[in-house]
Design an enzyme around this catalytic site. Structure first.
Site, PDB file in Angstrom:
ATOM      1  N   GLU A 248      71.816  81.413   0.509  1.00  0.00           N
ATOM      2  CA  GLU A 248      72.422  82.637   1.318  1.00  0.00           C
ATOM      3  C   GLU A 248      73.747  83.170   0.630  1.00  0.00           C
ATOM      4  OE1 GLU A 248      73.309  83.346   6.130  1.00  0.00           O
ATOM      5  OE2 GLU A 248      72.629  81.515   5.336  1.00  0.00           O
TER       6      GLU A 248
ATOM      7  N   GLU B 186      79.541  74.603   9.940  1.00  0.00           N
ATOM      8  CA  GLU B 186      78.721  75.614  10.655  1.00  0.00           C
ATOM      9  C   GLU B 186      78.539  75.283  12.041  1.00  0.00           C
ATOM     10  OE1 GLU B 186      75.051  78.641   9.746  1.00  0.00           O
ATOM     11  OE2 GLU B 186      75.096  76.567   8.818  1.00  0.00           O
TER      12      GLU B 186
END
Length: 967
Positions: A476, A745
């Site tokens: 990502e 996260e």
């Protein structure tokens, strides 16, 4: 000597920037003074040319009566390309003193115009070298410098479609990595300027370019698709050599260059690098290298000069080197190094091994509960480096064109590892990120919170690698707009981010859709619709940069983009004052989401409309700052209409939030969408939601950054502190308790039983929840700005003393004006607050719980203290207006008695205080007979109220607390 001087001169945020294309750059400086209350009253700037002779100035401002010492625009004669300009400053202060001239500083212009390029884009001739070949290309050229005249200046201007490293006569031209960085390449491609004067030698010289895929050709995004921007790697370079007699020679990329492969066999951003040292071509960038086996190059069609711009961002570099703290063998039999810190960068290693020895190392962030290295959260990203030894002695290597996010490194094939393990001194972790100047500090009495602060800083370092990425390890590593906007204030407190966000916001503007929408990620390699809170980065980020640095240029450059975003929103809803249509991420990853959903329970239309109002208000305020009266009126009216629509749609007629989520209440408060009694009720109910959830949050990406601000700003700071200090899941200190060294996260990326959240989306270095740092600095330490005066020209200092949770806290920020610091310490009811205020600024200091009588500064009564411009008592305490200088205030905080006992206080603790014990006996005399008291005395007042056997009502507890507060 006058005790006054101008120091720390910068041009466009940088010390001595090389190769900028700004035609009217801005100059800033700081003052040093030996007197409190120093303000600049005037200044004079003198600019000289290449020779630095200020007696023959290019421009002299003369004495200017102004207190402005930041972002002062050069307004002299038109700047010449490829020219160094020197400048110096002197100032006059409010005491009538005149400083000496400052030390001289300089900047150097770049090419300034696109037609100054004589070079051509080159790539290996396709019939000789496959353009799609995986190995990195080597490009080279030999040239001769004059031997009858000395070189006084040599500059290389270079860039690439890909990433490159530049060498002159076998030496690297700089320490920069991964140049030219990642931009919206089709619109904007940075070129770099290198001072290679010391590397040019009389006679023969060689130039070499090592060229890899980088972001330009790696499979960025989620489609496993290479060639996102173009199929061909290419390089562009132009060398200008200037001699003492004034003559100049130019060497540029053209079809006379030669190409080959080298040792880098494979290199991409996500997957790592393969390096075969046997394929190294020794001396390949030197003049006398035998290039007979090298291949021709061709001009690369399809690449124009129109997108070229001088470097805007600070360069990417190695900023720190870490040594492994441990080596161990896992239960699975893997040889693993522990760096002791989740970091971003690369491993450098040294080895002596037989020719062709294959050594592989693979990078990961955590171990699983069995103690084995865990790669599941990397998804397809390999984060793997393979090295084939050259043989014949000691050799050292670090990857060139990739980076990894990791704490643990699995090593295979290292000689002797099976018998002796891995030698720690043979390995080093090189931390890589944009080389930003650190500007922020925070520390408090709780070691866990200090670790949280360290995690915030490391999370920023790992994710500010040329663009503000969401994560640095899996497939990502994208510039998500939502993450950037929630974290930008924390980011700019921690590091000087002017160049970083200037570059990224210019890309955002370039990528903005024609209808005003904003892609999810910048640079845009994902596409898709526009989402509230994500697209709002177009408005929030330039405004925050303006608040920190007073950067009206960037604000002005981005203003049309800001307006376009708000007008895009206005066109979306079924009602032009509500945003209740389209795709939205909502309160992403909120804990009140339905099962198997990433989206929280707060209605998406509520989130979208709240941000609609917030961005509209910012555009209104930006119009005021820029003096755009028509826009000020237009967006002022629109803001009031959107705010009213929000209230009509999402607040009941009795003043309650229609959505019972924490985030709904947070946004209403944080964005000032409720007033008066409604605000009071919403704040109280938010507090109740937190307390009833045992001081745990349920907010996601949208609500979490503002949660503690909403509590502290509305009378519930103690709840915010308890929320911060929550060590059980979900809370900021939960990850700390699990050994985290960066921000996660998910609140439970590692669960209580040691298992993991889903592999699908589980980064252990994801900075968004690190936005709590902004609250730590502004509220806990108390270092804030007056939002009506940008760049900390007027500082607001107001520590919120945490209820018996913290005994001290301190923070410092190196602003454009200089170092600002505040620190407080509580010892019972005695408070000490120390502050540092830089020259040419003033500060408002609110001392909570203080009275003017009894307040002392450095042991002296307040009256007549130098630098204290005014002092007044308020409902909160004492409000002081201070000039520059260092101060230490001491006082007895009477409010501390009011918060000494709370509903969480235990009965036996209160009984140790004779006066407080009398209050307890008054309200609960039955505890003082029989065994009941002994059973209950370790209970808190809150537990007594919840225990029906105790026969103590909530009303009685409130009465006890009120009477205890009056002691």
């Amino acid at each position: 000597m006058t005790g006054l001087k101008a120091t720390d001169l910068t041009c466009e945020y940088q010390t001595s920037p090389l190769g900028i294309d700004i035609k009217q750059p801005r100059i800033s400086w700081q003052l040093e003074s030996d007197r409190r209350g120093t303000m600049q009253r005037g200044c004079r700037l003198v600019f000289a040319g290449e020779d630095g002779d200020f007696s023959r100035p290019v421009w002299d401002t003369g004495e200017i009566m102004s207190d402005r010492s930041i972002q002062v625009t050069y307004a002299g004669p038109e700047l010449k390309p490829r020219t160094r300009y020197h400048y110096r400053v002197k100032v006059w202060d409010s005491f009538g003193r005149e400083s000496e001239w400052s030390e001289a500083a300089w900047w150097e212009t770049g090419l300034l115009e696109q037609d100054a390029w004589q070079a051509e884009w080159i790539t290996p001739l396709a019939s000789e070298i496959d353009p799609q070949a995986e190995p990195a290309f080597l490009l080279r050229k030999s040239f001769r410098a004059r031997e009858d005249a000395s070189v006084v200046s040599a500059r290389i201007y270079a860039t690439a479609a890909g990433v490159y490293e530049l060498y002159v006569n076998g030496q690297p031209a700089s320490e920069d990595l991964l140049a030219p960085g990642w931009t919206s390449y089709q619109h904007r491609l940075q070129y770099q300027t290198y001072d290679v004067t010391a590397l040019i030698q009389p006679g023969g010289n060689g130039i070499g370019i090592m060229l890899g895929d980088g972001w330009y050709r790696s499979n960025m995004g989620f489609e496993d698709k290479n060639f996102r921007y173009g199929e061909h790697r290419a390089a562009l370079l132009q060398l200008h050599v200037r001699y003492a007699d004034g003559s100049e020679e130019v060497v540029a990329t053209d079809t006379t260059w030669k190409a080959s492969f080298g040792a880098i066999q494979y290199s991409t951003i996500y997957h790592g690098e393969t390096y075969d040292a046997r394929e190294e071509q020794e001396g390949w960038s030197e003049a006398e290298f035998d290039e007979s086996g090298w291949k021709p190059v061709q001009v690369c069609e399809g690449l124009s000069m129109d997108a070229l711009i001088a470097q805007e961002n600070s360069p990417t570099r190695v900023t720190q080197t870490l040594r492994p703290v441990a080596y161990f063998k896992t239960p699975a039999g893997d040889h693993v190094l522990d760096m002791g810190q989740n970091m971003v960068g690369r491993m450098r290693f040294t080895v002596s091994a037989p020719t062709g020895t294959r050594i592989e190392w693979k990078h990961a962030e955590v171990l699983d509960k069995e103690g084995n290295i865990y790669f599941g959260n990397l998804r397809p990203a390999k984060q793997k480096v393979i090295y084939f030894a050259k043989g014949g002695g000691s050799e050292t290597y670090a990857p060139h064109f990739t980076f990894m996010g990791f704490r643990y490194v699995k090593v295979e094939g290292y000689p002797g590892a099976e018998e002796y393990g891995l030698p720690l001194d043979a390995f080093a972790g090189e931390v890589i990120h944009t080389d930003m100047e650190p500007t922020g500090e925070f520390e408090c009495s709780d070691a866990r919170v200090n670790q949280l602060q360290s995690n915030i800083m490391w999370g920023q370092r790992g994710n500010f690698l040329d663009v503000p990425t969401d994560c640095p390890q899996r497939d990502e590593r994208l510039g998500w707009t939502g993450d950037a906007q929630v974290f930008i204030s924390t980011a700019l407190f921690n590091y000087q981010g002017g160049p970083f966000f200037t570059k990224w916001l210019h890309d955002l503007k370039a990528e903005q859709f024609p209808n005003g929408g904003v892609p999810f990620v910048i640079p845009d390699v994902v596409g898709g619709a526009s989402s509230a809170a994500w697209g709002d980065a177009a408005v929030i980020c330039p405004w925050t940069v303006y608040q920190y640095y007073g950067d009206t240029w960037l604000l002005s450059e981005q203003f049309e983009s800001m307006k376009k975003w708000v007008e895009f929103i206005r066109a979306q809803g079924e009602n032009e004052y509500l945003w209740n249509t389209g795709f939205h991420f909502g309160d992403w990853l909120a804990l009140d989401a339905k099962e198997n959903s990433y989206v929280g329970a707060t209605p998406k239309a509520l989130v979208a409309t709240a941000y609609y109002a917030y961005s509209t208000r910012i555009v209104r305020d930006a119009a005021r700052a820029l003096g755009r009266e028509d826009d000020l009126h237009t967006y002022g009216e629109l803001y009031e209409q959107v705010k009213q629509a929000f209230q009509d749609e999402f607040i009941t007629k009795n003043g309650r939030m229609a959505s019972p989520t924490q985030t709904a209440h947070v946004l209403a408060l944080a964005f000032d969408l409720v007033d008066g009694s409604v605000r009071t009720r919403v704040a109280r109910e938010l507090n109740d939601l937190i307390v009833e959830n045992d001081y745990h949050l349920t907010t996601g990406f949208v609500g979490t950054p503002y949660l503690c601000f909403a509590l502290s700003g509305n009378g519930y700071h103690d709840t915010a502190v308890k929320l911060l200090m929550q060590e059980s899941y979900p809370g900021w200190l939960y990850s700390v308790s699990k050994g985290a060294t960066t921000i996660w996260e998910h609140w439970d990326s590692i669960k209580a039983d040691g298992s993991f959240w889903s592999d699908d989306m589980n980064s252990f270095n994801h900075y968004a929840y690190g936005a709590i740092g902004d609250w730590l600095y502004r509220k806990v330490a108390g270092l804030d700005m007056d939002v009506s005066v940008p760049a900390f020209k007027h500082i607001h200092l107001e520590p919120y003393f945490g209820l018996k949770k913290l005994s001290f806290a301190k923070a410092a920020h190196r602003s454009m004006y200089g170092r600002i610091a505040v620190g407080w310490r509580v010892d019972g009811a005695n408070i000490e607050v120390s502050v540092e205020i830089p020259p040419n600024t003033t500060a408002e200091l609110v001392l909570r719980g203080a009275y003017v009588h009894g307040l002392k500064e450095s042991g002296h009564e307040l009256a007549g203290v130098d630098g204290v411009q005014s002092a007044a008592e308020t409902g909160q305490g004492v409000r002081l207006i201070l000039g520059s200088g260092c101060y230490t205030f001491t006082y007895m905080n009477k409010d501390m008695f009011r918060i000494r006992y709370t509903e969480d206080s235990r009965v036996d603790e209160i009984m140790n205080d004779e006066a407080a014990a009398a209050v307890l006996r008054k309200y609960i005399p039955h505890f003082f007979v029989g065994a009941g008291f002994h059973f209950m005395k370790k209970s808190s007042l809150k537990q007594l109220a919840e225990n029906t056997m105790a026969r103590i009502s909530r009303e009685q507890i409130n009465a006890i607390l009120e009477e205890l507060a009056s002691l």
